[in-house]
Design a protein around this motif. Structure first.
Motif, PDB file in Angstrom:
ATOM      1  N   LYS A   1       0.830  -1.198   0.000  1.00 16.04           N
ATOM      2  CA  LYS A   1       0.000   0.000   0.000  1.00 16.04           C
ATOM      3  C   LYS A   1       0.869   1.254   0.000  1.00 16.04           C
ATOM      4  O   LYS A   1       1.849   1.349   0.733  1.00 16.04           O
ATOM      5  N   GLN A   2       0.502   2.198  -0.870  1.00 10.79           N
ATOM      6  CA  GLN A   2       1.134   3.507  -0.937  1.00 10.79           C
ATOM      7  C   GLN A   2       0.176   4.460  -1.640  1.00 10.79           C
ATOM      8  O   GLN A   2      -0.764   4.014  -2.287  1.00 10.79           O
ATOM      9  N   PRO A   3       0.388   5.763  -1.499  1.00 11.92           N
ATOM     10  CA  PRO A   3      -0.496   6.703  -2.183  1.00 11.92           C
ATOM     11  C   PRO A   3      -0.397   6.508  -3.697  1.00 11.92           C
ATOM     12  O   PRO A   3       0.690   6.527  -4.262  1.00 11.92           O
ATOM     13  N   LEU A   4      -1.538   6.302  -4.333  1.00  9.79           N
ATOM     14  CA  LEU A   4      -1.583   6.054  -5.770  1.00  9.79           C
ATOM     15  C   LEU A   4      -2.969   6.424  -6.269  1.00  9.79           C
ATOM     16  O   LEU A   4      -3.962   6.173  -5.586  1.00  9.79           O
ATOM     17  N   SER A   5      -3.047   7.024  -7.454  1.00 11.89           N
ATOM     18  CA  SER A   5      -4.352   7.400  -8.009  1.00 11.89           C
ATOM     19  C   SER A   5      -4.371   7.139  -9.503  1.00 11.89           C
ATOM     20  O   SER A   5      -3.333   6.883 -10.122  1.00 11.89           O
ATOM     21  N   ASN A   6      -5.556   7.263 -10.087  1.00 11.95           N
ATOM     22  CA  ASN A   6      -5.682   7.014 -11.522  1.00 11.95           C
ATOM     23  C   ASN A   6      -5.183   8.181 -12.374  1.00 11.95           C
ATOM     24  O   ASN A   6      -5.292   8.147 -13.591  1.00 11.95           O
ATOM     25  N   THR A   7      -4.620   9.206 -11.749  1.00  7.15           N
ATOM     26  CA  THR A   7      -3.969  10.276 -12.504  1.00  7.15           C
ATOM     27  C   THR A   7      -2.498   9.947 -12.746  1.00  7.15           C
ATOM     28  O   THR A   7      -1.817  10.679 -13.458  1.00  7.15           O
ATOM     29  N   GLN A   8      -2.027   8.867 -12.143  1.00  4.33           N
ATOM     30  CA  GLN A   8      -0.653   8.416 -12.341  1.00  4.33           C
ATOM     31  C   GLN A   8      -0.643   7.255 -13.332  1.00  4.33           C
ATOM     32  O   GLN A   8      -1.688   6.816 -13.801  1.00  4.33           O
ATOM     33  N   ARG A   9       0.551   6.761 -13.646  1.00  2.00           N
ATOM     34  CA  ARG A   9       0.665   5.598 -14.509  1.00  2.00           C
ATOM     35  C   ARG A   9       1.801   4.715 -14.013  1.00  2.00           C
ATOM     36  O   ARG A   9       2.632   5.142 -13.205  1.00  2.00           O
ATOM     37  N   ILE A  10       1.816   3.474 -14.517  1.00  2.00           N
ATOM     38  CA  ILE A  10       2.824   2.498 -14.125  1.00  2.00           C
ATOM     39  C   ILE A  10       3.570   2.070 -15.375  1.00  2.00           C
ATOM     40  O   ILE A  10       2.959   1.838 -16.423  1.00  2.00           O
ATOM     41  N   VAL A  11       4.886   1.967 -15.267  1.00  2.20           N
ATOM     42  CA  VAL A  11       5.698   1.433 -16.351  1.00  2.20           C
ATOM     43  C   VAL A  11       6.209   0.069 -15.909  1.00  2.20           C
ATOM     44  O   VAL A  11       6.798  -0.071 -14.838  1.00  2.20           O
ATOM     45  N   TYR A  12       5.949  -0.942 -16.743  1.00  2.00           N
ATOM     46  CA  TYR A  12       6.345  -2.314 -16.439  1.00  2.00           C
ATOM     47  C   TYR A  12       6.885  -2.957 -17.711  1.00  2.00           C
ATOM     48  O   TYR A  12       6.185  -3.029 -18.720  1.00  2.00           O
TER      49      TYR A  12
END
Length: 102
Positions: free
Chosen positions: A63-74
């Motif tokens: 768990k950490q602060p995260l929202s749908n205004t961010q993105r993930i690179v994988y």
């Protein structure tokens, strides 16, 4: 459970800066990296004016602060965050639903 977090992901936030003349420049800034379990859920084809494939992912992470205004690179893929599910307030884990257009 934490031993299942074998994938490294990068979390990015959008940065908007004025570039003069009333225009703005958008860029993505790396906020953090994290260990996660990334699972490809499905590939779907959508049809608007053309055929398009979308990969959907489920990501389990601490768990950490995260929202749908961010993105993930994988693995070089840019995943747009659709939702962040916080199972319980006592849990140390969260689930992220994301998608990638290919």
């Amino acid at each position: 459970m934490l031993t299942c977090l074998r994938n490294t992901i990068t979390i990015q936030s959008l940065t908007v800066t004025p570039s003069g003349g009333g225009t703005f420049t958008e860029s993505w800034t790396t906020t953090s990296t994290a260990w996660a379990r990334v699972e490809g859920v499905a590939v779907e084809e959508t049809r608007f004016d053309k055929m398009q494939q979308v990969e959907q992912y489920t990501i389990r992470m601490r768990k950490q602060p995260l929202s749908n205004t961010q993105r993930i690179v994988y693995l070089g893929k840019v995943l747009d965050i659709e939702s962040v599910l916080d199972e319980t307030q006592l849990s140390r884990m969260m689930t992220v639903k994301a998608r990638c257009e290919i």
